[in-house]
Design a protein around this motif. Structure first.
Motif, short mmCIF file in Angstrom:
data_model
loop_
_atom_site.label_atom_id
_atom_site.label_comp_id
_atom_site.label_asym_id
_atom_site.label_seq_id
_atom_site.Cartn_x
_atom_site.Cartn_y
_atom_site.Cartn_z
N ASP A 70 23.45 22.03 53.88
CA ASP A 70 22.69 22.97 54.70
C ASP A 70 23.56 24.08 55.29
OD1 ASP A 70 20.55 24.05 56.00
OD2 ASP A 70 20.50 22.58 57.63
N VAL A 71 24.19 24.85 54.40
CA VAL A 71 24.90 26.06 54.82
C VAL A 71 24.40 27.21 53.95
CG1 VAL A 71 26.99 24.85 55.58
CG2 VAL A 71 26.81 25.65 53.19
N ASP A 72 24.84 28.44 54.24
CA ASP A 72 24.49 29.57 53.38
C ASP A 72 25.20 29.43 52.03
OD1 ASP A 72 22.88 30.69 55.25
OD2 ASP A 72 24.12 32.47 55.62
N TRP A 73 24.49 29.82 50.98
CA TRP A 73 25.04 29.67 49.63
C TRP A 73 24.81 30.93 48.80
CZ3 TRP A 73 27.78 25.75 47.35
CH2 TRP A 73 27.80 24.50 47.99
N ILE A 74 25.73 31.14 47.89
CA ILE A 74 25.54 32.16 46.85
C ILE A 74 25.74 31.46 45.51
CG2 ILE A 74 26.27 34.38 45.94
CD1 ILE A 74 27.66 34.90 48.68
N GLU A 75 24.75 31.56 44.65
CA GLU A 75 24.87 30.96 43.33
C GLU A 75 25.50 32.00 42.39
OE1 GLU A 75 24.71 28.50 41.40
OE2 GLU A 75 24.56 29.61 39.53
N ALA A 76 26.67 31.64 41.85
CA ALA A 76 27.42 32.61 41.03
C ALA A 76 27.08 32.47 39.56
CB ALA A 76 28.92 32.40 41.23
N ALA A 77 27.36 33.52 38.79
CA ALA A 77 27.28 33.41 37.34
C ALA A 77 28.41 32.49 36.87
CB ALA A 77 27.41 34.78 36.70
N HIS A 78 28.28 31.97 35.65
CA HIS A 78 29.20 30.95 35.15
C HIS A 78 30.65 31.45 35.18
CE1 HIS A 78 30.32 27.32 33.33
NE2 HIS A 78 30.01 27.53 32.07
N CYS B 201 19.26 42.89 56.85
CA CYS B 201 19.30 41.95 55.73
C CYS B 201 19.16 40.51 56.23
CB CYS B 201 20.60 42.10 54.95
SG CYS B 201 21.00 43.79 54.51
N PRO B 202 17.99 40.13 56.72
CA PRO B 202 17.83 38.76 57.24
C PRO B 202 17.97 37.71 56.15
CG PRO B 202 15.71 39.93 57.17
CD PRO B 202 16.77 40.94 56.85
N TRP B 203 17.97 38.16 54.91
CA TRP B 203 18.09 37.25 53.76
C TRP B 203 19.54 36.95 53.39
CZ3 TRP B 203 21.07 40.29 50.84
CH2 TRP B 203 20.90 41.69 50.96
N ALA B 204 20.50 37.65 54.03
CA ALA B 204 21.89 37.61 53.57
C ALA B 204 22.57 36.26 53.84
CB ALA B 204 22.68 38.73 54.24
N ALA B 205 23.42 35.87 52.90
CA ALA B 205 24.20 34.63 53.06
C ALA B 205 25.51 34.98 53.77
CB ALA B 205 24.48 33.99 51.70
N ASP B 206 25.43 35.14 55.09
CA ASP B 206 26.60 35.57 55.85
C ASP B 206 27.02 34.51 56.86
OD1 ASP B 206 24.44 35.76 57.49
OD2 ASP B 206 24.76 37.82 58.11
N GLY B 207 26.61 33.27 56.66
CA GLY B 207 26.89 32.22 57.64
C GLY B 207 25.67 32.04 58.52
N ARG B 208 25.30 30.78 58.80
CA ARG B 208 24.04 30.51 59.52
C ARG B 208 24.19 30.82 61.00
NH1 ARG B 208 22.55 24.65 59.04
NH2 ARG B 208 21.00 25.41 60.51
N LYS B 209 24.27 32.11 61.34
CA LYS B 209 24.47 32.49 62.74
C LYS B 209 23.26 32.08 63.59
CE LYS B 209 28.54 34.22 62.53
NZ LYS B 209 28.72 33.95 61.11
#
Lengths: 253, 361, 178
Positions: A70-78, B201-209
């Motif tokens: 449950d943290v922010d994630w970015i799914e990267a290309a391979h 950008c409320p959608w941004a993955a910048d850490g769950r502030k």
């Protein structure tokens, strides 16, 4: 003892980490990924980094890691996770950015990105799960597949003359000036799990301290791909993987 | 205050404009004829002034994935390259489009295919406007014809990419990258604060502030019914962009007997050809598409009405002509004139082509 | 006013930087300007050329086929561009190493020995400013000298500003050749 008594707070010796989502994981029974996910979730929460952590998930079995922690994630290309993490880390220097990559992502298609992110000494954590096979696509050869190991694309066993040598990417990363901590661990025993957790924690501490790139390789099983029971897989790993990929720190500055 | 007018190359102007418009990060890899973008940024050291990050990546592939990573965190990021390098970036561009991320990509086109030549070209029109990478997606494609437009389109590109959370490409040719002209740089636009980024950008993955729910940036959806919905959402956005953002310029169209359609610097060469033709009593009008996608289909259709023929002039073997033909249907002759391999046609050649292919046919 | 100019010669003769100073001079004179170089490996020892357009009004094509003024600094450039001077236009060429002279009679032709003049000044780097002087005179100083000096200052990095008097001298020398 009835159930009410068992679940009393003072009897609690173990629980699901708060950052692990309440969903079914898609991993095969016996797979090492679940344990490694749990360790990452624990370390992030225990270090109080939940609102400062960005994970970068790979292509491979761990592609859905973003569904579980449950943290922010970015799914990267391979293969591109280290490049993605580079930008996220440089643009948000107060955050901690980690990649979670398999052997194909880290040491085949993404070799350039892995080497160069580490060589630049990006302040990121690279968690590298090495199970010597491509699990997600159905058990093909990985760069780390052992000589003689049977996979879907080495049906008679890996041959050096045809397929080259197993690649020890972690050893390569250890010689780069940009890495501050490079270690190889496993999660097949409770003791090993504890050591791996300590390694992941140390890696996150390094990122916070801007010491450079930390690499935690976890030598892991893929019992489905190896066509063994989970127990047999652990044994096979100890007998075959550990001699080629010995556990321990390769570098700790 | 006296306006700050300076003389600079298109590529240098891009670097200055990126800083002035408040860019957060540039990631690139050297390739002729656009290396001055990265060189100028490194020389200007914006990390010391605005705090902008500049990084020479290990490859174009890494650079576009850095852009993807930066965009995923809500930052204003860009890259630049030239044709072979832009081919390498296509996978990343597809991911950026699929994940609905804002990003600016500059392609200073050189002649291909393959390693080709370092001289100017417009042969990446198809790649830029019809896809380039895999899957159903569109970039907003801006085609500058002056160094001033190189500057202006950086600002416009940043605005559009955030407005539509969609990647924008500036498709320039080697001419406008390498030539020097007068430019007026914009006032310094401050980089957005972290608070402003979170608001925009409320959608941004910048850490769950502040304990918000986590944000995940991904283009993966294995369930086809859901993936179809995502595709429809993208398509709806593209229709919106087509409606709002189609841009073009017209010169002398109303009184003309013939029409030339050209983009970028070639539109200016064609404009000179228009002047030369007028000296001979031939009345030519120009339509210059400024957005190549969305293509100004209606404008071209309208401009072509009542004309005797249309000449499409491009630095390629005939790419934009397909969109021009779709725009004018079969109502009148539409012919192509192009030079290839890095050769730039002179205005005289354009006049000759107009006579041979349209007027005397 | 509109002047469509091409300067062509060997890489290393200062062709591109002369074009740049001319463009900056135009900028200081409130003209519209374009500076379009031949770019790439040609710059290193091969032929190099630069098209400079100065105009009171908006400039359309930065690339041309015919010119008001051609400045040719070697035989190849002379052969290539002399036929492209507009009738009534101007051709300036350095006589050094030229064995086939232009024969057109519908244009003004100014042969100059810029190399010799540069040697007299005693600094080979001033070569392109000698040529510049000839060009400015051929243009009948449509670009005033004061703006050329301003352009020179603008296009040279600060550390080279001490060379401006030398450049001025070279420009004067070049003008005296016509």
């Amino acid at each position: 003892m009835n159930i009410e008594e068992i679940i009393r707070e003072e009897n609690k010796v173990y629980c699901k980490p708060e950052l692990l989502e309440e969903v079914h994981m898609h991993y095969c029974p016996g797979c090492s990924h679940g344990v490694i996910h749990k360790l990452v979730a624990e370390v992030v929460a225990e270090m109080g980094l939940t609102d400062r952590t960005i994970g970068v998930s790979p292509v491979g079995c761990a592609v859905f890691a973003y569904n579980y922690i449950d943290v922010d994630w970015i799914e990267a290309a391979h293969g591109r996770a280290p490049a993605v993490a580079t930008a996220a880390s440089r643009l948000w220097p107060e955050n901690v950015v980690f990649t979670y990559q398999g052997d194909g992502d880290m040491s085949a298609i993404g070799t350039a990105e892995s080497i160069h992110a580490a060589n630049r000494g990006e302040n990121i954590v690279m968690i590298f799960v090495n199970n010597a096979i491509y699990g997600m696509t159905g058990g093909q050869m990985a760069p780390t597949t052992l000589v003689g190991q049977k996979t879907a694309t080495t049906p008679y066993g890996r041959r050096v003359d045809l397929n080259g040598h197993p690649l020890e990417i972690t050893n390569l990363l250890a010689i780069l000036d940009g890495t501050c901590y490079v270690t190889r661990q496993a999660v097949h025993t409770p003791a090993a799990v504890r050591k791996t957790k300590a390694a992941i924690k140390h890696a996150f501490e390094n990122a916070l301290a801007k010491k450079g790139t930390s690499v935690v390789e976890v030598v892991a099983t893929c019992n489905s791909g190896w066509k063994l029971s989970p127990e047999q897989a652990n044994k096979w790993m100890e007998e075959n993987m550990f001699p080629k990929y010995p556990l321990g720190d390769l570098k700790n500055n | 205050m006296k306006e700050e007018i300076r003389l600079m190359k298109g590529n240098e102007a891009i670097a200055h404009a990126a800083i002035r418009y408040g860019c957060d990060g540039y990631f690139g890899y050297p390739i002729t004829p656009q290396s001055e973008v990265l060189e100028t940024l490194e020389e200007l050291m914006p990390w010391e002034t605005t705090g902008m990050v500049v990084l020479q990546a290990e490859s174009e592939v890494a650079a576009i994935n850095m852009v993807y990573g930066g965009a995923a965190t809500g930052k204003c990021v860009m890259t630049s390259s030239s044709s072979p390098g832009v081919s390498l970036k296509q996978e990343g561009i597809s991911y950026i489009a699929a994940a609905s991320l804002p990003a600016l990509i500059l392609n200073v086109m050189r002649g291909g295919p393959g390693l080709g030549t370092i001289q100017p070209s417009q042969a990446d029109y198809f790649q830029a406007t019809k896809g380039g990478g895999h899957g159903d997606y569109h970039l907003i494609v801006l085609a500058p014809s002056t160094v001033q437009e190189m500057v202006d389109f950086v600002g416009l590109g940043f605005d559009l990419m955030f407005k539509y959370t969609n990647p924008v490409m500036i498709l320039a040719d080697g001419i406008v990258g390498q030539m020097m002209e007068k430019v007026q740089l914009p006032e310094q636009r401050p980089r957005r604060t972290e608070e402003e980024i979170r608001k925009q950008c409320p959608w941004a993955a910048d850490g769950r502030k502040d304990g918000r729910k986590r944000n995940v940036i991904t283009s993966l959806e294995l369930e086809s019914s859901k993936m179809e919905v995502i595709n429809h959402q993208l398509q709806a956005r593209y229709r919106e962009i087509e409606k709002n953002e189609t841009r073009w310029e017209e010169i002398g169209v109303e009184d003309a007997d013939y029409l030339i359609v050209a983009f970028g610097t070639i539109a200016r060469i064609s404009d000179k050809a228009r002047e030369l033709a007028a000296e001979e009593g031939i009345k030519v009008g120009i339509v210059r598409p400024i957005t190549l996608w969305p293509f100004p289909t209606e404008a071209v259709n309208k401009a072509a009405r009542g004309k005797k023929g249309v000449l499409v002039v491009e630095l390629n073997a005939g790419q934009m002509i397909e969109d021009v033909r779709l725009a004018v249907h079969d109502n009148l002759p539409v012919e192509h004139f192009g030079r290839l391999g890095g050769i730039i046609p002179s205005p005289e050649e354009v006049v000759t082509a107009l006579k041979e292919k349209i007027i005397n046919k | 006013m509109k002047e469509e100019i091409i300067i062509a010669g060997f890489g290393g003769q200062g062709v591109l930087s002369m074009g740049k100073i001319l463009a900056y001079s135009g900028l200081m004179d409130d003209k519209e300007v374009t500076w379009m170089p031949s770019y790439g490996p040609e710059q290193r020892g091969g032929t190099a050329n630069v098209t400079v357009i100065l105009s009171d009004s908006k400039i359309s094509s930065p690339v041309l086929d015919r010119y008001d003024i051609v400045v040719a600094l070697n035989q190849q450039s002379l052969d290539k561009f002399a036929p492209k001077v507009k009738p009534g236009g101007t051709l300036i060429f350095d006589t050094n190493g030229i064995h086939n002279r232009p024969t057109r009679e519908d244009i003004k032709i100014y042969p100059i020995d810029a190399m010799e003049a540069t040697l007299e000044i005693g600094n080979s780097k001033a070569y392109n400013m000698v040529v510049m002087g000839a060009l400015l005179k051929a243009m009948q100083y449509k670009l005033p000298m004061e703006n050329v000096i301003k352009g020179l200052k603008k296009s040279l990095p600060e550390r080279h500003h001490k060379l401006i008097p030398l450049n001025e001298k070279a420009i004067e020398k070049g003008a005296s050749l016509l």
